[in-house]
Design a protein around this motif. Sequence first.
Motif, PDB file in Angstrom:
ATOM      1  N   ALA A 107      24.773  -5.472  70.290  1.00  0.00           N
ATOM      2  CA  ALA A 107      24.420  -4.924  71.604  1.00  0.00           C
ATOM      3  C   ALA A 107      24.602  -3.410  71.611  1.00  0.00           C
ATOM      4  O   ALA A 107      25.203  -2.844  70.701  1.00  0.00           O
ATOM      5  CB  ALA A 107      25.294  -5.558  72.685  1.00  0.00           C
ATOM      6  N   ARG A 108      24.074  -2.805  72.664  1.00  0.00           N
ATOM      7  CA  ARG A 108      24.281  -1.370  72.856  1.00  0.00           C
ATOM      8  C   ARG A 108      25.748  -1.102  73.124  1.00  0.00           C
ATOM      9  O   ARG A 108      26.497  -1.993  73.519  1.00  0.00           O
ATOM     10  CB  ARG A 108      23.453  -0.881  74.035  1.00  0.00           C
ATOM     11  N   LEU A 109      26.145   0.133  72.949  1.00  0.00           N
ATOM     12  CA  LEU A 109      27.553   0.520  73.086  1.00  0.00           C
ATOM     13  C   LEU A 109      28.137   0.114  74.438  1.00  0.00           C
ATOM     14  O   LEU A 109      29.222  -0.474  74.505  1.00  0.00           O
ATOM     15  CB  LEU A 109      27.700   2.027  72.866  1.00  0.00           C
ATOM     16  N   TYR A 110      27.425   0.419  75.508  1.00  0.00           N
ATOM     17  CA  TYR A 110      27.966   0.121  76.837  1.00  0.00           C
ATOM     18  C   TYR A 110      28.093  -1.385  77.073  1.00  0.00           C
ATOM     19  O   TYR A 110      29.081  -1.848  77.644  1.00  0.00           O
ATOM     20  CB  TYR A 110      27.101   0.762  77.921  1.00  0.00           C
ATOM     21  N   THR A 111      27.114  -2.143  76.643  1.00  0.00           N
ATOM     22  CA  THR A 111      27.162  -3.596  76.805  1.00  0.00           C
ATOM     23  C   THR A 111      28.304  -4.173  75.987  1.00  0.00           C
ATOM     24  O   THR A 111      29.088  -4.992  76.487  1.00  0.00           O
ATOM     25  CB  THR A 111      25.822  -4.230  76.375  1.00  0.00           C
ATOM     26  N   ALA A 112      28.416  -3.751  74.725  1.00  0.00           N
ATOM     27  CA  ALA A 112      29.480  -4.245  73.854  1.00  0.00           C
ATOM     28  C   ALA A 112      30.848  -3.881  74.412  1.00  0.00           C
ATOM     29  O   ALA A 112      31.774  -4.705  74.404  1.00  0.00           O
ATOM     30  CB  ALA A 112      29.302  -3.679  72.450  1.00  0.00           C
ATOM     31  N   THR A 113      30.976  -2.675  74.926  1.00  0.00           N
ATOM     32  CA  THR A 113      32.262  -2.237  75.473  1.00  0.00           C
ATOM     33  C   THR A 113      32.617  -3.034  76.724  1.00  0.00           C
ATOM     34  O   THR A 113      33.771  -3.436  76.900  1.00  0.00           O
ATOM     35  CB  THR A 113      32.227  -0.727  75.781  1.00  0.00           C
ATOM     36  N   THR A 114      31.638  -3.301  77.567  1.00  0.00           N
ATOM     37  CA  THR A 114      31.896  -4.077  78.779  1.00  0.00           C
ATOM     38  C   THR A 114      32.387  -5.476  78.431  1.00  0.00           C
ATOM     39  O   THR A 114      33.396  -5.949  78.971  1.00  0.00           O
ATOM     40  CB  THR A 114      30.615  -4.166  79.643  1.00  0.00           C
ATOM     41  N   TRP A 115      31.677  -6.154  77.517  1.00  0.00           N
ATOM     42  CA  TRP A 115      32.098  -7.502  77.123  1.00  0.00           C
ATOM     43  C   TRP A 115      33.454  -7.472  76.416  1.00  0.00           C
ATOM     44  O   TRP A 115      34.289  -8.357  76.614  1.00  0.00           O
ATOM     45  CB  TRP A 115      31.040  -8.160  76.240  1.00  0.00           C
ATOM     46  N   SER A 116      33.683  -6.463  75.601  1.00  0.00           N
ATOM     47  CA  SER A 116      34.965  -6.346  74.894  1.00  0.00           C
ATOM     48  C   SER A 116      36.111  -6.162  75.883  1.00  0.00           C
ATOM     49  O   SER A 116      37.176  -6.771  75.727  1.00  0.00           O
ATOM     50  CB  SER A 116      34.924  -5.177  73.907  1.00  0.00           C
TER      51      SER A 116
END
Length: 188
Positions: A65-74
């Motif tokens: 995923a994109r950085l923001y999406t990955a960071t949100t899920w993380s």
Amino acid sequence: MTPLALWRALFMPTTISWQADVALNIGFLGMVIHAVNIIYQTGGIAESTQAFWLPLLIVAFYLSARLYTATTWSLLVVLVSGWMVNGHLSGQVFPNVELSPTSLAIEAWSGFLMPLVVIVVAQAWVSRQRQVAIEQAELAYKASEAIAEQAKQGESQLSDVLEKASGNAESLTQVSGVIEQQSSALHR
């Protein structure tokens, strides 16, 4: 910018369609619910043999995923993990599914070993991609240095040509002056 436009700009890849982005997030939701449920049902994060699946999820988020999406899920995974750790430290009793010795052995091996193997493979792939990108950047840098050197040589050559042209112009001016003097002398 509207909130929807901002959300799309932050969380939607430009090369992937809206439907693919939604599908990716639905997949992430299913993976998180499944992993958290398994960990919760097998003693919570402090006692579950399946706890290593959570770091694996974070690796998967950043790989797909994109950085923001990955960071949100993380961050969601970290928050849920923190909630379970806090519950464990507060004395909360988590359910613990009873398994046969064979099932427990499979559960332990699959919970500890499989996530680690997948993380190693994913990190090796990421490291290889990074190395390829560094090599390509170095090649591009060397190519740009060569082009800059050629431009510098071209500039030097052009400067020489202009200097010679200026010298020739001065010589022509002098010759023209001499011819004009001789012409004037002949005319007289």
